[in-house]
Design an enzyme around this catalytic site. Structure first.
Site, PDB file in Angstrom:
ATOM      1  N   HIS A  35       0.790  -1.202  -0.104  1.00  0.00           N
ATOM      2  CA  HIS A  35       0.018   0.045   0.133  1.00  0.00           C
ATOM      3  C   HIS A  35       0.994   1.051   0.078  1.00  0.00           C
ATOM      4  O   HIS A  35       1.916   1.303   0.717  1.00  0.00           O
ATOM      5  CB  HIS A  35      -0.654   0.003   1.374  1.00  0.00           C
ATOM      6  N   LYS A  46      -7.771 -10.877  12.458  1.00  0.00           N
ATOM      7  CA  LYS A  46      -7.714 -11.353  10.913  1.00  0.00           C
ATOM      8  C   LYS A  46      -6.278 -10.798  10.465  1.00  0.00           C
ATOM      9  O   LYS A  46      -5.808  -9.936  10.517  1.00  0.00           O
ATOM     10  CB  LYS A  46      -8.474 -10.717   9.968  1.00  0.00           C
ATOM     11  N   LYS A  71      -3.575 -10.525   7.427  1.00  0.00           N
ATOM     12  CA  LYS A  71      -3.699 -10.666   6.046  1.00  0.00           C
ATOM     13  C   LYS A  71      -2.323 -11.480   5.535  1.00  0.00           C
ATOM     14  O   LYS A  71      -1.195 -11.000   5.796  1.00  0.00           O
ATOM     15  CB  LYS A  71      -3.516  -9.166   5.594  1.00  0.00           C
ATOM     16  N   ASP A  99      -6.175 -14.630   5.698  1.00  0.00           N
ATOM     17  CA  ASP A  99      -6.450 -14.342   4.272  1.00  0.00           C
ATOM     18  C   ASP A  99      -5.348 -14.103   3.403  1.00  0.00           C
ATOM     19  O   ASP A  99      -5.006 -12.902   3.282  1.00  0.00           O
ATOM     20  CB  ASP A  99      -7.559 -13.103   4.466  1.00  0.00           C
ATOM     21  N   ASN A 106      -5.400 -14.079   0.330  1.00  0.00           N
ATOM     22  CA  ASN A 106      -5.899 -13.321  -0.970  1.00  0.00           C
ATOM     23  C   ASN A 106      -5.330 -14.316  -2.193  1.00  0.00           C
ATOM     24  O   ASN A 106      -5.080 -13.801  -3.299  1.00  0.00           O
ATOM     25  CB  ASN A 106      -5.360 -12.088  -1.127  1.00  0.00           C
ATOM     26  N   GLU A 127      -9.840 -17.709   5.081  1.00  0.00           N
ATOM     27  CA  GLU A 127     -10.357 -17.014   3.881  1.00  0.00           C
ATOM     28  C   GLU A 127      -9.657 -17.046   2.715  1.00  0.00           C
ATOM     29  O   GLU A 127      -8.261 -16.493   2.601  1.00  0.00           O
ATOM     30  CB  GLU A 127     -10.484 -15.522   4.508  1.00  0.00           C
ATOM     31  N   ASN A 146     -14.014 -13.046  -0.140  1.00  0.00           N
ATOM     32  CA  ASN A 146     -14.487 -11.767  -0.791  1.00  0.00           C
ATOM     33  C   ASN A 146     -14.045 -11.880  -2.189  1.00  0.00           C
ATOM     34  O   ASN A 146     -13.830 -10.751  -2.804  1.00  0.00           O
ATOM     35  CB  ASN A 146     -14.078 -10.571   0.105  1.00  0.00           C
ATOM     36  N   ASP A 206     -20.113  -6.691   0.985  1.00  0.00           N
ATOM     37  CA  ASP A 206     -19.495  -5.233   0.640  1.00  0.00           C
ATOM     38  C   ASP A 206     -20.474  -4.599  -0.166  1.00  0.00           C
ATOM     39  O   ASP A 206     -20.825  -4.715  -1.381  1.00  0.00           O
ATOM     40  CB  ASP A 206     -18.115  -5.587   0.127  1.00  0.00           C
ATOM     41  N   HIS A 260     -16.608  -7.292   4.330  1.00  0.00           N
ATOM     42  CA  HIS A 260     -15.098  -6.997   3.672  1.00  0.00           C
ATOM     43  C   HIS A 260     -15.136  -5.531   3.891  1.00  0.00           C
ATOM     44  O   HIS A 260     -15.687  -4.787   3.704  1.00  0.00           O
ATOM     45  CB  HIS A 260     -15.153  -7.387   2.127  1.00  0.00           C
ATOM     46  N   SER A 261     -13.611  -5.264   3.858  1.00  0.00           N
ATOM     47  CA  SER A 261     -13.308  -3.729   3.694  1.00  0.00           C
ATOM     48  C   SER A 261     -11.975  -3.556   2.977  1.00  0.00           C
ATOM     49  O   SER A 261     -11.335  -4.455   2.683  1.00  0.00           O
ATOM     50  CB  SER A 261     -12.870  -3.554   5.378  1.00  0.00           C
ATOM     51  N   ASN A 262     -11.732  -2.346   2.610  1.00  0.00           N
ATOM     52  CA  ASN A 262     -10.716  -1.730   1.747  1.00  0.00           C
ATOM     53  C   ASN A 262     -10.379  -0.490   2.451  1.00  0.00           C
ATOM     54  O   ASN A 262     -11.057   0.019   3.228  1.00  0.00           O
ATOM     55  CB  ASN A 262     -10.914  -1.952   0.407  1.00  0.00           C
ATOM     56  N   HIS A 264     -10.470  -1.280   7.733  1.00  0.00           N
ATOM     57  CA  HIS A 264      -9.093  -0.753   7.716  1.00  0.00           C
ATOM     58  C   HIS A 264      -9.144   0.631   8.584  1.00  0.00           C
ATOM     59  O   HIS A 264      -7.956   1.114   8.745  1.00  0.00           O
ATOM     60  CB  HIS A 264      -8.663  -0.276   6.238  1.00  0.00           C
ATOM     61  N   ARG A 268      -4.904   2.537  -7.700  1.00  0.00           N
ATOM     62  CA  ARG A 268      -4.157   1.797  -6.593  1.00  0.00           C
ATOM     63  C   ARG A 268      -3.150   0.906  -7.314  1.00  0.00           C
ATOM     64  O   ARG A 268      -3.275   0.369  -8.561  1.00  0.00           O
ATOM     65  CB  ARG A 268      -4.911   0.907  -5.851  1.00  0.00           C
TER      66      ARG A 268
END
Ligand code: GKR
Ligand code: MG
Length: 451
Positions: free
Chosen positions: A61, A218, A220, A249, A251, A275, A298, A322, A349-351, A378, A433
């Site tokens: 990020h 959670k 990541k 998670d 991803n 996840e 998600n 979401d 879910h979140s971003n 987040h 992004r």
């Protein structure tokens, strides 16, 4: 039974029409409560907020995350707020949506929902939220009350734990997009430091628990070697104690064999769910069968069209909804009964997001009976002093957040902070992004390949 005007008058005189049940009004004689809430304008403000170097399968990020803030003006002066994903394409879609919504009744937002959704779910989510906020303000209600809530208050959230670099890593400070005064040491964006080992992750989990009272954690994943991420979960379980619930998670960055191996190794932990360790419903179903773990996503169920296959393949036990991509509040509310029938629990879910979305997520979780699991957010990563809502940030207490008092979302824009965030957007030149590029600068050999 058809009533004549004189019958209405008679009933009204006898008090039978008390409580808001009124005869059909003549055109031009509508009461304030009956009048449409006509949309007169739509303002879209793209913003960039400082983002610490959090790591995920997508890369790193930063230095900013992008959002779009929507202000929906209505006749009579009520303004509804929305916040939705950033980036130039969403900004453009929102701009295109203006002509579809101006002149329409905000209460009847489902009338134009499909047209706006055709421009993109992100744009729709921002506009729908602003309509709901305006309608709730117009009726003096909290947003969740408009859609059948609250079914719970407060709403539980999970600690969202990322491996990361220190905020003053030299590569971050040399980023050409950077236009603020962050620097080294005391001038760093935050003081969480680097987290790239199992022990450091367990420390971070303890700090999050101590500061915010979280009960659910959670991790990541999809960042370090899978065995290091397994060890991180083990260390977290040891440090947090048996009452903590864990999630991981990656991803979908793991191969099926890796996901099965790690899944079997973490079965004895207090794992709430596994996840998206792998990509796609078929592989998820295989991992689920082989490990016996509860699985969530998600990534492989992100729209209604994915549900028939999911009912056939059985990849999940938990669906993260979401409103930004599932068709707004309307879509997520519709997911509730479907999830119940499918035997799935719901989480959220979140971003990266700011306070308007935070309020929206609280109201949404307070409106869906089936959303029984702690939601992601987040928000704790939002750098102090940069939220765009007035006053102090929405508080996380004992891992939960109270439904804001309202009316509407219960938050108001801080115009100075919004203007500053917009200026950063303009000056930084960031328009989408791009975690990969920053990651390649930090770790030149990084490819993001499957592990
Ligand atoms: O913020 O890097 C991140 C997350 O990895 C995010 O992009 C994911 O969409 O939060 C998300 C998730 O749960 O997968
Ligand atoms: Mg996820």
């Amino acid at each position: 039974m058809r009533l004549h005007r004189r019958d209405w008058i008679g009933l009204a005189a006898g008090g039978i029409l008390a409580g808001g049940f009124a005869p059909p009004a003549r055109a031009g004689a509508l009461s304030a409560a009956q009048r449409p809430l006509t949309i007169t304008g739509l303002t879209v403000t793209p913003i960039a907020l400082p983002d610490p170097p959090l790591l995920a399968a997508s890369g790193c990020h930063g230095p900013y995350f992008l959002r779009n803030v929507v202000e929906l003006q209505t006749e009579g002066g009520i303004v509804g707020l929305g916040e939705t994903p950033g980036g130039a394409s969403v900004t453009a879609a929102l701009e295109r949506a203006r002509r579809m919504v101006v002149g329409q009744n905000a209460f009847a937002y489902r009338k134009f929902a499909r047209d706006v959704q055709a421009l993109g779910m992100g744009a729709y989510a921002g506009i729908e939220l602003a309509c709901l906020d305006a309608c709730a303000r117009a009726t003096g209600r909290r947003l969740c009350e408009l859609v059948g809530g609250p079914v719970r208050d407060p709403v539980e959230f999970a600690a969202y734990l990322f491996y990361r670099y220190a905020a003053d890593h030299p590569v971050i400070l040399a980023d050409p997009h950077l236009v603020d005064s962050r620097g080294r040491g005391d001038r760093a964006l935050d003081s969480w430091g680097e987290v790239r080992t199992a022990e450091a992750m367990a420390d971070l989990a303890v700090k999050f628990r101590d500061r915010f009272g979280f009960r659910v954690f959670k991790l990541k994943g999809g960042v370090l070697a899978p065995e290091v991420e397994r060890d991180s979960l083990v260390a977290m379980a040891e440090r947090l104690g048996p009452q903590a619930r864990l999630r991981i998670d990656p991803n979908a960055r793991w191969k099926t064999a890796t996901a099965v191996r790690i899944g079997q190794a973490i079965r004895q932990l207090p794992l709430e769910y596994y996840e998206d360790p792998v990509q796609g419903q078929a592989a998820m179903a295989e991992v689920r069968r082989a490990t016996g773990l509860k699985m969530s996503t998600n990534m492989c169920v992100t729209q209604f069209a994915h549900i028939p296959d999911a009912l056939r393949l059985h990849p999940i036990d938990v669906l993260l909804c979401d409103h930004h991509y599932f068709g707004g509040f309307a879509g997520c509310l519709a997911l509730g009964p479907i999830a119940r029938a499918a035997g799935w629990a719901l989480s959220q879910h979140s971003n990266s997001h700011a306070g308007i979305t935070m309020a929206a997520m609280i109201h949404l979780a307070a409106s869906i009976p089936e959303l029984t699991l702690a939601s992601d957010t987040h928000y704790p990563w939002l750098v102090e002093g940069f939220d765009i809502i007035e006053g102090t940030p929405l508080a996380i207490h004992k891992g939960a957040m109270a439904v804001p008092a309202g009316p509407g979302l219960g938050v108001t824009l801080d115009r100075d902070k919004l203007a500053r965030a917009h200026e950063v957007y303009q000056k930084s030149g960031m328009r989408r992004r791009d975690d990969r590029s920053l990651m390649r600068q930090l770790e030149p050999n990084w490819t993001g390949e499957l592990l």
